[in-house]
Every structure is written in structure tokens, then in C-alpha cells.
Motif scaffolding. Sequence first.
Motif: not given
Length: 449
Positions: A103-109
Motif C-alpha cells: 500500500k502506498s503511504d499517500i494512497a486515497g480511498p
Amino acid sequence: MSLYTGLVSSVLFPLHEKLKKHDTLAIRKSLEQSQWLSADQLHDLQAKRLSAFVENIYRHVPYYRQVMEERQLTPADIQNAGDLRKLPFLSKNLIREHFEALKSDIAGPLNRFNTGGSSGQPLIFLLGNERVSHDVAEKWRATRWWGVDIGDREIVAWGSPIELGAQDKIRLARDKLFRSELIPAFDMTREKLLGFIERIRQVKPAMLFGYPSVFDLLAKTAEQNDIRMDNLGIRVAFVTSERLYPYQRENISRVFGCPVANGYGGRDAGFIAHECPQGGMHLSFEDIVVEIVDPQGTPLPPGQSGEIVVTHLGTSEFPFVRYRTGDIAALSDKACGCGRGLPMLESIEGRSTDFVVAADGTMMHGLALIYILRDMEGVDAFKITQESLQHTHVDLVVKTGLTDKMTQRVQDGFKARLGQGVDISVCEVSEIPAEKSGKYRYVVSKVAS
């Protein structure tokens, strides 16, 4: 294009996507421009996107930051598709093991999705607005190749529990507004098939969309019951999510009186390629880097069949980098008569489990066995399961009962291809059930997987 279709495609659907925070309209417009670029221009465009994508996941995705640091790589080391070979393959097992770190640490929903699990344990993964926007835009571009737009009447034959479970009041209202109607691809009894056929006749859709096996079954049922379907004004049958066999294409096209457009991809890998009216199977080249590799992972040149490996450039929030699909295909080095610069697949041969292995180790496509059964009078449906090198099981749905002569013909034909010492068991069944996803699998090999 009708006034209503124009309203939906240019106003209502873009508004719907904007409210969902999708960039679908802008992406589709960009794709419709880039598809006419030259091959060199498209490679430059893809390389720029790949470079930005790798920079993003290096900075924000723990798994890829660790992988690259362990290999002493920086984003500057990966500037084009060839450089991707410096990174490891991504498998379903790796996704399960490193789920949180992907998971990206700047991911949106992010929303949880899963594959149908037709070839084993389903894969759970995450999709964000970025990936969904690109997938919808790719499909939208491809359907417009065939003169069909969002807002034209559409019948969708689908079987995923996700789609069916989402049929709440809002979804139903939206589909009605966009003139898209779902027929669930489960429990395809004769009564339900006839009901679906009647509904298609009432709706007179511009496009059919869904599993080729379902539309092939609907076509055969209509023909058996002398129901004409080629006078409804259907422009195209867009099939996807399963291998499209030549006999299915011919049957669907003849009965529904329209061309069949093949779409190749998966819920996990995205929309990888779509067929244009000139027959070219064009890659979604701006969004997806496709490699064809041999069993040892070595890249293969155009014309040689191998496993499809994809890097989806719209997955920075939960990256799919060098993802092994398990599907077999070959790249083409030809240009399409349609004039689009998008590279093409030369052939799509199905999943590795669509192949069977003879007793001497020779691998062959399941079609080698399928055509034995397709040519047999009285066989309505079938499923072939290769349990081991020494045993293959065949289930048959027959019109007037399984005879010793039919059994012997199946056994002789299969032994000629798999080996005379192979045990071929033949069983009569009342129906061939679909997989949990609603798809039909005609060949399953537990040896070739």
C-alpha cells in the motif's frame, strides 16, 4: 448517435465519474489522441509514464522501496520497459505475503477486490480511483471503436458476486439512466436462457457485453428454438474475461448478426488488450507494460508464445509491477490496418491450465481435445479435467443418453493425443455448472498449472 446517448456520454456519465472522483473523461480523451501516435512516440510516452510511476512507488510504497534498496537500485535505473527486468516478478503469493507493504503511504480511498479464483485460491487486492479511472477509460475507448458509446442500450451478461451484490437502488437507477441492463450468468437453466433471449429481443441493445461462453450458450439456445436474433440492430458483441474460441466467435456472430470484439484482461491485471474492427488486438500500451516470458522468466521476442507479465502504470496506490498473470500469449510486430500505432498481441492462448500435457510430456492446447467433443453429434456440453498425466476425466451432457459407442470414441480420440496408456473416464451429467464467478471452464489441467 442519438440525442439521449449524446447527453449521457458527454454530460451525465462524466458528471457521475467526477462525483466519484474519477478522471475517466480526461483519460479517455487523452487515449483517443495517443492511439494515433507512431510506435516510437508511444514508446517515448510509455517510458515517461513508467519513469514517473517508479519514482512514485519508490518513495511511497514500502515493499518496492525495500526491493530496490536490496538490489541497489534507484528510480534513475529504470527508465524504460527493458529496465523493468531489474525488478523481480510479482506473484499472487507475494501479494498475499506483503499485502500491507504494497500500500502506498499517500494512497486515497482503496477498495478490496478479488479474482474469481477459477484457477485456485482467489487473490484479494486493492484498487483506488486512479486504477479504476484508467480501466473505465480503456474500455470506453475500445467500445467507441465499434460505434457504441455510453448511453447506447447495452445488455451485460456477468457473474461476479461483486457486481451482483452491488445491485442496490442507487446502482439500479444509475444503470437504468445509462441504459445498461445486467443479466446474471448463474443457473443458466433452459427457462432462464429463454427469458434472457426474450429480454434481449425486447431491449434491442446496441451492444452485448460479457462472457463469450454465456453468449455462445444464448446463441445455441435461440437457434435450437428457432428464435431469430439477427434482426435486432445489435452492433457488436464485446466479450471478455474468458478465452474466446473460434467456434464461439462464429456462433455468436451468426446468430446475433453482429461482429464479435474480443477484450482481454482481468480484474487483477486490468484491461490489457482490445480488438478493433480490423481485427487487431491492440494493447492498452499507454497504461500497461506487457512482457512475454518463457518458463524461466526470460523475455521472448514477437511471435513466440509465453506467459504474460504486466506492469500497470495506473496502480501507484497498490502497485502491480511485473505481475505474472498465468496467461499465455504472443506479441505481434505487425502494424494494424486501422492505422493506430498501438502495438498488438498476435495470439491469446488462454491460461496455463487451459493446456494439457501428454504422457510423454508434450504440452498442447486444450483445443486439441475440445474439437473431438465439438464434432460429436448429440453432445450439448462438456468439461475436461486432466487429473494427472495418467488420468483425464470427461463430463458430458448428451441429448439422448451416453452410449458405449460415444464413450469409445471419446476414449480413442483422447488417447491418440494424450497417450494410449492414459485412463480416460467418461461420465454423463445433467449439466455443467459454472465456476463461482459465473464463467464456464471447458478444460482444467491440474498438471499444466
